[in-house]
Design an enzyme around this catalytic site. Structure first.
Site, PDB file in Angstrom:
ATOM      1  N   PHE A  10       0.833  -1.199   0.000  1.00 45.69           N
ATOM      2  CA  PHE A  10       0.000   0.000   0.000  1.00 45.69           C
ATOM      3  C   PHE A  10       0.868   1.249   0.000  1.00 45.69           C
ATOM      4  O   PHE A  10       1.981   1.242   0.507  1.00 45.69           O
ATOM      5  CB  PHE A  10      -0.846   0.071   1.285  1.00 45.69           C
ATOM      6  CG  PHE A  10      -1.857  -1.011   1.440  1.00 45.69           C
ATOM      7  CD1 PHE A  10      -3.111  -0.891   0.860  1.00 45.69           C
ATOM      8  CD2 PHE A  10      -1.566  -2.138   2.198  1.00 45.69           C
ATOM      9  CE1 PHE A  10      -4.070  -1.881   1.029  1.00 45.69           C
ATOM     10  CE2 PHE A  10      -2.514  -3.133   2.370  1.00 45.69           C
ATOM     11  CZ  PHE A  10      -3.767  -3.005   1.785  1.00 45.69           C
ATOM     12  N   ASP A  11       0.302   2.331  -0.489  1.00 46.16           N
ATOM     13  CA  ASP A  11       0.843   3.653  -0.230  1.00 46.16           C
ATOM     14  C   ASP A  11       0.359   4.033   1.168  1.00 46.16           C
ATOM     15  O   ASP A  11      -0.558   3.397   1.703  1.00 46.16           O
ATOM     16  CB  ASP A  11       0.342   4.632  -1.287  1.00 46.16           C
ATOM     17  CG  ASP A  11       1.011   5.998  -1.198  1.00 46.16           C
ATOM     18  OD1 ASP A  11       2.078   6.126  -0.571  1.00 46.16           O
ATOM     19  OD2 ASP A  11       0.455   6.959  -1.767  1.00 46.16           O
ATOM     20  N   LEU A  12       0.938   5.046   1.761  1.00 45.80           N
ATOM     21  CA  LEU A  12       0.521   5.472   3.098  1.00 45.80           C
ATOM     22  C   LEU A  12      -0.441   6.657   3.022  1.00 45.80           C
ATOM     23  O   LEU A  12      -1.593   6.563   3.428  1.00 45.80           O
ATOM     24  CB  LEU A  12       1.748   5.840   3.940  1.00 45.80           C
ATOM     25  CG  LEU A  12       1.468   6.321   5.361  1.00 45.80           C
ATOM     26  CD1 LEU A  12       0.866   5.208   6.197  1.00 45.80           C
ATOM     27  CD2 LEU A  12       2.733   6.851   5.997  1.00 45.80           C
TER      28      LEU A  12
END
Length: 158
Positions: A10-12
Site C-alpha cells: 500500500f501507499d501510506l
C-alpha cells in the site's frame, strides 16, 4: 525472484492513513511563510507521493531548503491534530492477515514521519514491512521502493 509469500503493498498518504489535509496545509504554510503566496489546492496536492525535497527542489530550487524546513516544522507541530484514520483500514489489515497475506507500505515519507502517522491512527505493528525514503536511493515513481518491499516480504513482485 521467486517469492514464497503473497503480499499486498500500500501507499501510506491518502490510502491507509488520512494525511492529505495535513500535507496540503503544511505545503500551504511553507509557501506562504517563505514565498509569500498561497498555492491553489491543485498545486498543494500535485506533488503528493514524491519525496518532499525532490518536489521542492524542482519547483523552487533557490528556496527548497527553507521551504522544507518550514514544511517539516509545521507538519510535525500539527500531525496529531490533522492525521486521521480511514474507517475500515484496521479491519482490512486483519482480513488480509487472516487470509495469509503479508502487508507492506511503500511511502516517500521519512521513517520517523511514517511511524508517527501509523502510531496516531493505531496501526503500529500492523504492517509487516515499511519502505520509506531511507530504504532505497531511487524513489517513487521509480520501482526501487516497491521491489525493496517485495523482497523484504519474500514476495514475487507480480
Amino acid at each position: 525472484m521467486s517469492g514464497s509469500y503473497r503480499a499486498v503493498l500500500f501507499d501510506l498518504d491518502g490510502t491507509l492513513v488520512n494525511t492529505i489535509d495535513l500535507i496540503t496545509a503544511s505545503y500551504t504554510y511553507a509557501m506562504e511563510h517563505v514565498l509569500g503566496y498561497t498555492p491553489s489546492e491543485s498545486e498543494a496536492r500535485g506533488w503528493i507521493g514524491r519525496p518532499l525535497s525532490d518536489a521542492l527542489r524542482e519547483m523552487h530550487p533557490e528556496h527548497a531548503v527553507e521551504l522544507q524546513k518550514a514544511y517539516q516544522e509545521w507538519n510535525l507541530a500539527n500531525s496529531e491534530r490533522l492525521i486521521r484514520p480511514y474507517p475500515g483500514v484496521d479491519g482490512l489489515l486483519g482480513e488480509l492477515a487472516a487470509a495469509g497475506l503479508r502487508t507492506g507500505i511503500v511511502t516517500s515519507k521519512r521513517r520517523s514521519a511514517a511511524d508517527l502517522a501509523l502510531s496516531l491512527v493505531g496501526l503500529t505493528g500492523r504492517i509487516d514491512v515499511l519502505a520509506t525514503l531511507e530504504s532505497t536511493t531511487a524513489h517513487k515513481p521509480e520501482a526501487a521502493p516497491l521491489l525493496f518491499a517485495a523482497a523484504s516480504l519474500a514476495a514475487a513482485p507480480a
